[in-house]
Design an enzyme around this catalytic site. Structure first.
Site, PDB file in Angstrom:
ATOM      1  N   ASP A  29       0.821  -1.228   0.000  1.00 50.06           N
ATOM      2  CA  ASP A  29       0.000   0.000   0.000  1.00 50.06           C
ATOM      3  C   ASP A  29       0.848   1.269   0.000  1.00 50.06           C
ATOM      4  OD1 ASP A  29       1.057   0.004   2.507  1.00 50.06           O
ATOM      5  OD2 ASP A  29      -0.846  -0.053   3.586  1.00 50.06           O
ATOM      6  N   GLY A  30       2.160   1.116  -0.051  1.00 52.64           N
ATOM      7  CA  GLY A  30       3.032   2.293  -0.143  1.00 52.64           C
ATOM      8  C   GLY A  30       3.615   2.727   1.194  1.00 52.64           C
ATOM      9  N   GLU A  31       3.119   2.169   2.286  1.00 51.81           N
ATOM     10  CA  GLU A  31       3.689   2.540   3.587  1.00 51.81           C
ATOM     11  C   GLU A  31       5.105   1.973   3.703  1.00 51.81           C
ATOM     12  OE1 GLU A  31       1.086   1.287   6.713  1.00 51.81           O
ATOM     13  OE2 GLU A  31      -0.485   2.713   6.143  1.00 51.81           O
ATOM     14  N   HIS A 122      17.431  29.044   1.705  1.00 48.67           N
ATOM     15  CA  HIS A 122      16.752  30.115   0.994  1.00 48.67           C
ATOM     16  C   HIS A 122      16.943  31.448   1.733  1.00 48.67           C
ATOM     17  CE1 HIS A 122      13.632  32.048  -1.181  1.00 48.67           C
ATOM     18  NE2 HIS A 122      12.862  32.157  -0.137  1.00 48.67           N
ATOM     19  N   ASP A 163      17.710  37.705  -7.687  1.00 53.80           N
ATOM     20  CA  ASP A 163      16.671  38.430  -6.938  1.00 53.80           C
ATOM     21  C   ASP A 163      17.298  39.088  -5.713  1.00 53.80           C
ATOM     22  OD1 ASP A 163      16.876  36.343  -5.032  1.00 53.80           O
ATOM     23  OD2 ASP A 163      15.296  35.205  -6.037  1.00 53.80           O
ATOM     24  N   LYS A 187      13.202  41.084  -9.234  1.00 52.34           N
ATOM     25  CA  LYS A 187      12.341  40.029  -9.796  1.00 52.34           C
ATOM     26  C   LYS A 187      10.945  40.107  -9.180  1.00 52.34           C
ATOM     27  CE  LYS A 187      12.307  35.514  -7.850  1.00 52.34           C
ATOM     28  NZ  LYS A 187      12.986  34.276  -7.472  1.00 52.34           N
ATOM     29  N   GLY A 224      12.623  29.147 -13.834  1.00 49.42           N
ATOM     30  CA  GLY A 224      12.094  30.459 -14.225  1.00 49.42           C
ATOM     31  C   GLY A 224      12.967  31.627 -13.784  1.00 49.42           C
TER      32      GLY A 224
HETATM   33  C1  R5P Z   1      13.861  32.302  -4.551  1.00 50.61           C
HETATM   34  O1  R5P Z   1      13.847  33.312  -3.897  1.00 50.61           O
HETATM   35  C2  R5P Z   1      15.003  31.354  -4.611  1.00 50.61           C
HETATM   36  O2  R5P Z   1      16.185  31.924  -4.178  1.00 50.61           O
HETATM   37  C3  R5P Z   1      15.160  30.835  -6.018  1.00 50.61           C
HETATM   38  O3  R5P Z   1      15.522  31.900  -6.843  1.00 50.61           O
HETATM   39  C4  R5P Z   1      13.913  30.226  -6.543  1.00 50.61           C
HETATM   40  O4  R5P Z   1      13.312  29.454  -5.556  1.00 50.61           O
HETATM   41  C5  R5P Z   1      14.141  29.420  -7.786  1.00 50.61           C
HETATM   42  O5  R5P Z   1      12.930  28.866  -8.202  1.00 50.61           O
HETATM   43  P1  R5P Z   1      12.565  28.745  -9.741  1.00 50.61           P
HETATM   44  O6  R5P Z   1      13.672  28.013 -10.409  1.00 50.61           O
HETATM   45  O7  R5P Z   1      11.272  27.989  -9.745  1.00 50.61           O
HETATM   46  O8  R5P Z   1      12.366  30.130 -10.273  1.00 50.61           O
END
Ligand code: R5P
Length: 278
Positions: A29-31, A122, A163, A187, A224
């Site tokens: 069952d995946g457990e 992050h 960013d 961004k 992205g």
């Molecule tokens: C966002 O603030 C992180 O530092 C990365 O830039 C981001 O999470 C990258 O995600 P994606 O490749 O989906 O744009």
């Protein structure tokens, strides 16, 4: 754990310490049932388990490994989680949302984990969510050594944060690279669709004439962010775009999008196991 056995084996080889026999049985069952076969009484045990895709499965397995070690008498358990899943959900962005990272931190602590070691988070505020011992390491030093060794990447280049959240990262890398110039991109991300727009670059003089831009990020998920940054840099006359991203999350179409982008080469670490096709 089973999330990145290749990495665990490499660490085991480096340390000349064998990997413990861990039985991970998957029921129809995946457990999963996790059982430690070695005697761990009074031992310091170290688990290596990135919590990348399948995120929930890797987390649950990590919880079970910690639990079986503690129940079997381990005196101290350290989890090395190179990529810490859910770290981007660290506060309420919109009314009604869960703070997923806080739930994860409570669960890890409840299972009895003593120490967490992770890489290139992050945000540097993440450790504040945890009350256990927390070590935040980085791949930036390794990236700096790679950059120094390759002239075509190193000469007449500028470091780019895709960013505002990544400024600290490129300042550290710039410092490792004898104050290589750096700039930051503004961004915007649509919280509904996740689509990314790179609006402008802060910190590049109009008359400057860089050959290459080195985009540095903690993770590449959809791709992205780095692709939008690369397109903007190309528009601004920079020919060669390289990307350094610690965590190759590579969700969905990311490999194909990166392949077809203006980016020349992507450097990542082996903290997350990547399928061959990707
Ligand atoms: C966002 O603030 C992180 O530092 C990365 O830039 C981001 O999470 C990258 O995600 P994606 O490749 O989906 O744009």
């Amino acid at each position: 754990g089973s999330a990145n056995k290749v990495l665990a084996q490499r660490v085991s080889n480096c340390l000349k310490l064998p990997l413990s026999k861990l039985e991970i049985f998957i029921f129809p069952d995946g457990e999963r049932r996790v059982r430690v076969l070695d005697n761990v009484v009074d031992q310091h045990c170290v688990i290596i388990q990135p919590t990348s895709r399948p995120v929930d499965q890797n987390y649950v397995e990590l919880f079970f490994i910690i639990d079986c070690l503690k129940r079997s008498g381990a005196s101290f358990v350290t989890a090395v989680v190179p990529y810490l899943g859910y770290q981007r959900q660290d506060h309420v962005f919109r009314d009604g949302e869960a703070v997923s990272l806080e739930v994860i931190s409570k669960a890890l602590e409840a299972t009895g984990l003593n120490k967490l070691i992770t890489f290139d988070l992050h945000t540097i505020k993440t450790p504040d969510i945890f009350s256990i011992e927390f070590v935040h390491l980085s791949a930036l030093r390794i990236f700096s050594e790679i950059i120094k060794k390759q002239k075509e990447i190193h000469q007449n280049s500028i470091l780019i944060s895709p960013d505002m959240g990544g400024i600290r990262r490129i300042k550290i890398l710039s410092n490792y690279l004898n104050n290589m110039p750096f700039a930051t991109i503004n961004k915007n991300r649509d919280l509904e669709t996740g689509s990314v727009e790179a609006t402008d670059i802060e910190g590049i003089e109009k008359q400057s004439n860089f050959n290459s831009a080195l985009i540095v990020d903690d993770m590449i998920s959809s791709g992205g962010t780095v692709i939008a940054a690369a397109d903007l840099l190309i528009k601004n006359g920079i020919k060669n775009i390289y990307v350094f991203g610690t965590h190759p999350v590579f969700s969905q179409q990311a490999p194909a999008l990166l392949q077809n982008s203006a980016i020349k080469k992507v450097f990542v670490t082996d903290g997350i196991k990547i399928d061959k096709a990707k």
